[in-house]
Design a protein around this motif. Sequence first.
Motif, PDB file in Angstrom:
ATOM      1  N   GLN A  16     -15.104 -40.354  11.792  1.00 40.43           N
ATOM      2  CA  GLN A  16     -13.816 -40.070  11.173  1.00 40.43           C
ATOM      3  C   GLN A  16     -13.991 -40.075   9.659  1.00 40.43           C
ATOM      4  O   GLN A  16     -14.783 -40.852   9.129  1.00 40.43           O
ATOM      5  CB  GLN A  16     -12.771 -41.102  11.591  1.00 40.43           C
ATOM      6  CG  GLN A  16     -12.592 -41.221  13.090  1.00 40.43           C
ATOM      7  CD  GLN A  16     -12.178 -39.919  13.751  1.00 40.43           C
ATOM      8  OE1 GLN A  16     -11.453 -39.117  13.180  1.00 40.43           O
ATOM      9  NE2 GLN A  16     -12.658 -39.691  14.968  1.00 40.43           N
ATOM     10  N   LYS A  17     -13.249 -39.237   8.984  1.00 40.19           N
ATOM     11  CA  LYS A  17     -13.368 -39.126   7.528  1.00 40.19           C
ATOM     12  C   LYS A  17     -12.606 -40.211   6.778  1.00 40.19           C
ATOM     13  O   LYS A  17     -12.949 -40.536   5.655  1.00 40.19           O
ATOM     14  CB  LYS A  17     -12.913 -37.747   7.067  1.00 40.19           C
ATOM     15  CG  LYS A  17     -13.836 -36.646   7.538  1.00 40.19           C
ATOM     16  CD  LYS A  17     -13.444 -35.310   6.947  1.00 40.19           C
ATOM     17  CE  LYS A  17     -14.279 -34.208   7.533  1.00 40.19           C
ATOM     18  NZ  LYS A  17     -15.397 -33.831   6.766  1.00 40.19           N
ATOM     19  N   THR A  18     -11.550 -40.747   7.397  1.00 43.03           N
ATOM     20  CA  THR A  18     -10.748 -41.766   6.715  1.00 43.03           C
ATOM     21  C   THR A  18     -10.538 -42.962   7.626  1.00 43.03           C
ATOM     22  O   THR A  18     -10.633 -42.855   8.861  1.00 43.03           O
ATOM     23  CB  THR A  18      -9.364 -41.214   6.309  1.00 43.03           C
ATOM     24  OG1 THR A  18      -8.604 -40.956   7.499  1.00 43.03           O
ATOM     25  CG2 THR A  18      -9.485 -39.956   5.458  1.00 43.03           C
ATOM     26  N   LEU A  19     -10.228 -44.078   7.010  1.00 41.93           N
ATOM     27  CA  LEU A  19      -9.919 -45.285   7.767  1.00 41.93           C
ATOM     28  C   LEU A  19      -8.674 -45.071   8.622  1.00 41.93           C
ATOM     29  O   LEU A  19      -8.622 -45.497   9.778  1.00 41.93           O
ATOM     30  CB  LEU A  19      -9.727 -46.466   6.809  1.00 41.93           C
ATOM     31  CG  LEU A  19      -9.445 -47.805   7.452  1.00 41.93           C
ATOM     32  CD1 LEU A  19     -10.555 -48.210   8.402  1.00 41.93           C
ATOM     33  CD2 LEU A  19      -9.251 -48.857   6.374  1.00 41.93           C
ATOM     34  N   ARG A  20      -7.696 -44.384   8.082  1.00 44.61           N
ATOM     35  CA  ARG A  20      -6.459 -44.106   8.831  1.00 44.61           C
ATOM     36  C   ARG A  20      -6.771 -43.328  10.117  1.00 44.61           C
ATOM     37  O   ARG A  20      -6.242 -43.653  11.187  1.00 44.61           O
ATOM     38  CB  ARG A  20      -5.478 -43.333   7.956  1.00 44.61           C
ATOM     39  CG  ARG A  20      -4.111 -43.119   8.607  1.00 44.61           C
ATOM     40  CD  ARG A  20      -3.131 -42.419   7.673  1.00 44.61           C
ATOM     41  NE  ARG A  20      -2.869 -43.124   6.449  1.00 44.61           N
ATOM     42  CZ  ARG A  20      -2.001 -44.142   6.306  1.00 44.61           C
ATOM     43  NH1 ARG A  20      -1.323 -44.546   7.351  1.00 44.61           N
ATOM     44  NH2 ARG A  20      -1.825 -44.719   5.141  1.00 44.61           N
TER      45      ARG A  20
END
Length: 168
Positions: A16-20
Amino acid sequence: TFFVWTQRVGCIPSLQKTLREAIATGDIIIMINPIEPFNETDIQLLTTYLETGGRVLLLDSITNTASTANECLGNFGLWLTTNTNDQALFFNRSNNRNETSIGNITTPYLSVVGGKPLLTNEKNETMVCMTEFINTTKGTTGKLLVAVDSYTFSDVLMGGVFTEPNEQ
């Protein structure tokens, strides 16, 4: 190899590119050698995730000189510290066990302060620890595991993706 081997135990990893995005799609979040800053929103997302039963594994290494792990871990009462180990060097010219000390090698390594130790070294320094987040209202327990050294899980030590894993 670490990514592929997780599939061998029935897990389906994704990047995934972001923590969210990771929180929205992941059963467990694995952060390896973090170098991006953790802002207040990230910390709040992680806190909520852990308090609602989420699981996070953070792996870091002494070779990660740009590490931002402590920006995250400090919020949960954990901290990575740098230690050193001294090893004497000996010169043995005649192989008759008449060793002559010629110096010392000092090697740096990481350990974890805080949490419940799960793995310690001979100096009783923590190499792997866990912190639990018990939510009695929802009946969930989140877990934050921290391990050093991430290098252990690299292709250099684990072998290639076609290496057959064994007990060692």
